[in-house]
Design an enzyme around this catalytic site. Structure first.
Site, PDB file in Angstrom:
ATOM      1  N   TYR A  42     -22.229   5.479  17.260  1.00 48.91           N
ATOM      2  CA  TYR A  42     -21.047   4.748  16.846  1.00 48.91           C
ATOM      3  C   TYR A  42     -20.758   3.355  17.993  1.00 48.91           C
ATOM      4  O   TYR A  42     -20.555   2.448  17.185  1.00 48.91           O
ATOM      5  CB  TYR A  42     -19.716   5.647  16.954  1.00 48.91           C
ATOM      6  CG  TYR A  42     -18.426   5.142  16.714  1.00 48.91           C
ATOM      7  CD1 TYR A  42     -18.242   4.757  15.432  1.00 48.91           C
ATOM      8  CD2 TYR A  42     -17.540   4.799  17.677  1.00 48.91           C
ATOM      9  CE1 TYR A  42     -16.871   3.978  15.049  1.00 48.91           C
ATOM     10  CE2 TYR A  42     -16.378   4.231  17.496  1.00 48.91           C
ATOM     11  CZ  TYR A  42     -15.910   3.862  15.980  1.00 48.91           C
ATOM     12  OH  TYR A  42     -14.727   3.295  15.843  1.00 48.91           O
ATOM     13  N   TRP A  50     -11.544  10.835  19.515  1.00 51.25           N
ATOM     14  CA  TRP A  50     -12.264  10.063  18.698  1.00 51.25           C
ATOM     15  C   TRP A  50     -13.380  10.901  18.263  1.00 51.25           C
ATOM     16  O   TRP A  50     -13.884  10.623  17.228  1.00 51.25           O
ATOM     17  CB  TRP A  50     -12.665   8.622  19.349  1.00 51.25           C
ATOM     18  CG  TRP A  50     -13.229   7.794  18.249  1.00 51.25           C
ATOM     19  CD1 TRP A  50     -14.342   7.325  18.025  1.00 51.25           C
ATOM     20  CD2 TRP A  50     -12.549   7.574  16.892  1.00 51.25           C
ATOM     21  NE1 TRP A  50     -14.780   6.784  17.108  1.00 51.25           N
ATOM     22  CE2 TRP A  50     -13.402   6.641  16.150  1.00 51.25           C
ATOM     23  CE3 TRP A  50     -11.298   7.750  16.330  1.00 51.25           C
ATOM     24  CZ2 TRP A  50     -13.257   6.112  14.983  1.00 51.25           C
ATOM     25  CZ3 TRP A  50     -10.956   7.182  15.114  1.00 51.25           C
ATOM     26  CH2 TRP A  50     -11.895   6.286  14.417  1.00 51.25           C
ATOM     27  N   GLU A  98      -7.854   5.876  12.631  1.00 52.64           N
ATOM     28  CA  GLU A  98      -7.189   5.670  13.977  1.00 52.64           C
ATOM     29  C   GLU A  98      -5.408   6.336  14.029  1.00 52.64           C
ATOM     30  O   GLU A  98      -5.271   6.896  15.149  1.00 52.64           O
ATOM     31  CB  GLU A  98      -6.773   4.066  14.090  1.00 52.64           C
ATOM     32  CG  GLU A  98      -8.134   3.200  14.414  1.00 52.64           C
ATOM     33  CD  GLU A  98      -8.676   3.310  15.594  1.00 52.64           C
ATOM     34  OE1 GLU A  98      -8.361   4.352  16.474  1.00 52.64           O
ATOM     35  OE2 GLU A  98      -9.814   3.111  15.949  1.00 52.64           O
TER      36      GLU A  98
END
Length: 198
Positions: free
Chosen positions: A26, A56, A48
Site C-alpha cells: 500500500y 489501517w 478513512e
C-alpha cells in the site's frame, strides 16, 4: 538517527510500512498518490471514516469486503441504500459493523451526489490543497491535523457529510496526495508529482 527502515530491496520506508507486506505494498504503490476521481475519493473518504479508532491494516485487510458490501463505492448505488441495506451491512462480518459509520457512509454518498451540482467531490476536496506541505524527518513530526484539514472538515459538514473530523480529513489529504507527509529520505518522498520540490 531516523524513523526509516531500509528493506532488503534497499528502499527506505517508515516503520509502519516496513514489515507487514500488505502495508508495504500500500505504501509503495498507493498511499500519497493523487486520487482525483469521484469514486476513488468517495472510497478513501469512507475507509478513512471506518478506520477511526482502528488500525489501517485492519481496514486494508477488509477492503475487498468493503467494496463488495458498498457496491464498489459507487456513490449513486450507495446513495440509494435503504433500511434493508443497513440491516445487510450490519450483519456482514467482513466489514466494520459500526452503525454510525455505516449511516455516515450512506449519507456521504448522498452528499457526494448532491455536490456534483457545484463541481463535484474531487474539485471540492482538492480546493483545500495548501500552499506548502510538511517536511517531516521523523514520525513525531508528522502532523495529525492542519488548518486545511480543519477547513475541509467544516466545509464537508456544511454540505451534509458526516464522520469527517479534522484528523480524519488530514489522513485523507495524506492518502490522496493533497499533502506529502512521506518522511524526508523515504523512497516515496515527492513521488506523487504534486509536490515535486519537497
Amino acid at each position: 538517527m531516523s524513523d526509516l527502515v531500509t528493506g532488503e530491496d534497499g528502499l527506505a520506508r517508515p516503520v509502519w510500512a516496513a514489515s507487514d507486506p500488505l502495508l508495504r505494498e500500500y505504501y509503495d504503490t498507493e498511499w500519497g498518490m493523487p486520487v482525483r476521481d469521484e469514486r476513488g475519493l468517495f472510497e478513501r473518504l469512507s475507509l478513512e471514516a471506518f478506520q477511526s479508532g482502528l488500525s489501517w491494516a485492519t481496514i486494508l485487510r477488509k477492503r475487498p469486503a468493503f467494496r463488495a458490501a458498498f457496491a464498489d463505492f459507487d456513490p449513486d448505488a450507495v446513495a440509494a441504500f435503504d433500511d434493508d441495506d443497513v440491516t445487510r451491512l450490519m450483519a456482514d462480518a467482513g466489514i466494520v459493523r459500526n452503525r454510525r459509520k455505516v449511516d455516515a457512509t450512506i449519507a456521504n454518498a448522498r452528499a457526494t451526489v448532491a455536490l456534483r451540482a457545484d463541481g463535484g467531490l474531487p474539485a471540492f476536496v482538492w480546493s483545500f490543497q495548501p500552499a506548502d506541505t510538511p517536511r517531516p524527518r521523523f514520525s513525531a513530526e508528522v502532523p495529525t491535523t492542519s488548518p486545511g484539514s480543519v477547513a475541509l472538515a467544516r466545509a464537508l459538514k456544511a454540505r451534509g457529510f458526516r464522520h469527517v473530523g479534522p484528523t480524519t480529513m488530514f489522513a485523507l489529504m495524506e492518502a490522496v496526495g493533497i499533502v506529502d507527509t512521506h518522511l524526508v529520505g523515504s523512497h516515496r518522498r515527492a513521488s506523487s508529482g504534486v509536490w515535486p520540490d519537497c
